[in-house]
Design a protein around this motif. Structure first.
Motif, PDB file in Angstrom:
ATOM      1  N   UNK A 195      21.146 -18.226 -10.620  1.00  0.00           N
ATOM      2  CA  UNK A 195      20.487 -18.490  -9.339  1.00  0.00           C
ATOM      3  C   UNK A 195      19.345 -19.466  -9.587  1.00  0.00           C
ATOM      4  N   UNK A 196      19.281 -20.522  -8.760  1.00  0.00           N
ATOM      5  CA  UNK A 196      18.209 -21.504  -8.880  1.00  0.00           C
ATOM      6  C   UNK A 196      17.981 -22.141  -7.518  1.00  0.00           C
TER       7      UNK A 196
ATOM      8  N   UNK B  55      22.004 -21.481  -3.414  1.00  0.00           N
ATOM      9  CA  UNK B  55      21.173 -21.167  -4.564  1.00  0.00           C
ATOM     10  C   UNK B  55      21.935 -20.525  -5.701  1.00  0.00           C
ATOM     11  N   UNK B  56      23.203 -20.173  -5.489  1.00  0.00           N
ATOM     12  CA  UNK B  56      24.016 -19.534  -6.517  1.00  0.00           C
ATOM     13  C   UNK B  56      24.978 -20.552  -7.123  1.00  0.00           C
TER      14      UNK B  56
ATOM     15  N   UNK C 278      16.603 -25.002   0.274  1.00  0.00           N
ATOM     16  CA  UNK C 278      15.663 -24.060  -0.323  1.00  0.00           C
ATOM     17  C   UNK C 278      15.340 -22.865   0.557  1.00  0.00           C
ATOM     18  N   UNK C 279      15.240 -23.067   1.875  1.00  0.00           N
ATOM     19  CA  UNK C 279      14.885 -21.964   2.762  1.00  0.00           C
ATOM     20  C   UNK C 279      16.059 -21.040   3.069  1.00  0.00           C
ATOM     21  N   UNK C 280      17.283 -21.472   2.740  1.00  0.00           N
ATOM     22  CA  UNK C 280      18.474 -20.650   2.957  1.00  0.00           C
ATOM     23  C   UNK C 280      19.295 -20.606   1.670  1.00  0.00           C
ATOM     24  N   UNK C 281      18.618 -20.420   0.559  1.00  0.00           N
ATOM     25  CA  UNK C 281      19.285 -20.516  -0.742  1.00  0.00           C
ATOM     26  C   UNK C 281      20.215 -19.352  -1.011  1.00  0.00           C
ATOM     27  N   UNK C 282      19.804 -18.155  -0.588  1.00  0.00           N
ATOM     28  CA  UNK C 282      20.557 -16.921  -0.847  1.00  0.00           C
ATOM     29  C   UNK C 282      20.549 -16.109   0.438  1.00  0.00           C
ATOM     30  N   UNK C 283      21.708 -15.511   0.774  1.00  0.00           N
ATOM     31  CA  UNK C 283      21.791 -14.663   1.969  1.00  0.00           C
ATOM     32  C   UNK C 283      22.089 -13.237   1.549  1.00  0.00           C
ATOM     33  N   UNK C 284      21.272 -12.293   2.021  1.00  0.00           N
ATOM     34  CA  UNK C 284      21.432 -10.883   1.674  1.00  0.00           C
ATOM     35  C   UNK C 284      21.735 -10.065   2.923  1.00  0.00           C
TER      36      UNK C 284
END
Length: 231
Positions: free
Chosen positions: A37-38, A50-51, A65-71
């Motif tokens: 992840x970066x 981001x993955x 950057x603001x939506x790099x990873x979704x949980x």
């Protein structure tokens, strides 16, 4: 303890609902290995997700950057599965991280999560997910954007502040919380169905600039629902 139930990466599919965007990565499926992840860089010209190994094709509206990873929480997937009368696998809402024992919508904008041990990534809650036409097409449920919006369990996007690797089973530790009280759930309702809440967004510096600009423009004027290309 809160932890990552699964890490999910995209399996490309045709996208018939967005002009000029032939593919979508919303079909995300669990993987059984660690994933790097970066920070992906800006929405325009960056790496999208981001993955490493994930893919975002509509980079005008998603990624960066603001939506790099979704949980998204497994508990909320289970609730939807019961309502819809169908199974929803981990990754079924297009989330990168399916979490458990974590109230995602109660997280504060700007709250920071350490995933895994000290060498794991440091993530920051940035903004709730707003449903779109691709999501509606993927779920193939009647009036899906409206139903998802009214339930107000959107999950959250995260920034990557420190790189690392994530894997299923990693603990999620909240390491810091900002001084304000703006949660993911309240932010989502403000941007969609409860515009009277919009003034609460204006001064929250941890929100992406475009979300704060929406709040500024709509505060004191006739409210318009902030639902991107949905119903």
């Amino acid at each position: 303890m809160s932890h990552v139930l699964s890490v999910n990466l995209a399996h490309p599919r045709a996208n018939p609902v967005k002009a000029g965007v032939d593919l979508t990565g919303i079909d995300k499926r669990p993987v059984d290995h660690a994933v790097a992840v970066r920070a992906p860089g800006p929405k325009y010209g960056g790496r999208g997700s981001g993955l490493v190994g994930d893919e975002i094709y509509d980079r005008q509206n998603h990624g960066g950057n603001d939506q790099a990873v979704y949980a998204y929480a497994r508990e909320n997937l289970d609730m939807w599965a019961a309502d819809l009368g169908r199974e929803l696998a981990n990754g079924g809402f297009g989330e990168n991280l399916t979490t458990t024992d974590l109230d995602v919508e109660a997280a504060l904008i700007g709250e920071r999560w350490r995933v895994g041990g000290a060498a794991g990534p440091l993530l920051e809650v940035s903004v709730p997910r707003i449903p779109c036409a691709t999501f509606a097409h993927w779920l193939d449920e009647r009036r899906w954007v409206r139903r998802f919006t009214q339930r107000a369990l959107p999950g959250t996007y995260l920034r990557v502040l420190e790189s690392g690797e994530v894997r299923a089973g990693d603990p999620i530790t909240v390491v810091s919380r900002p001084d304000h009280d703006l949660t993911v759930g309240v932010c989502f309702r403000a941007l969609t169905i409860e515009p009277d809440l919009l003034p609460r967004l204006i001064d929250v510096e941890e929100l992406p600039g475009e979300a704060r600009e929406v709040a500024r423009k709509r505060t004191g004027v006739i409210p318009v629902r902030f639902v991107s290309d949905g119903e």
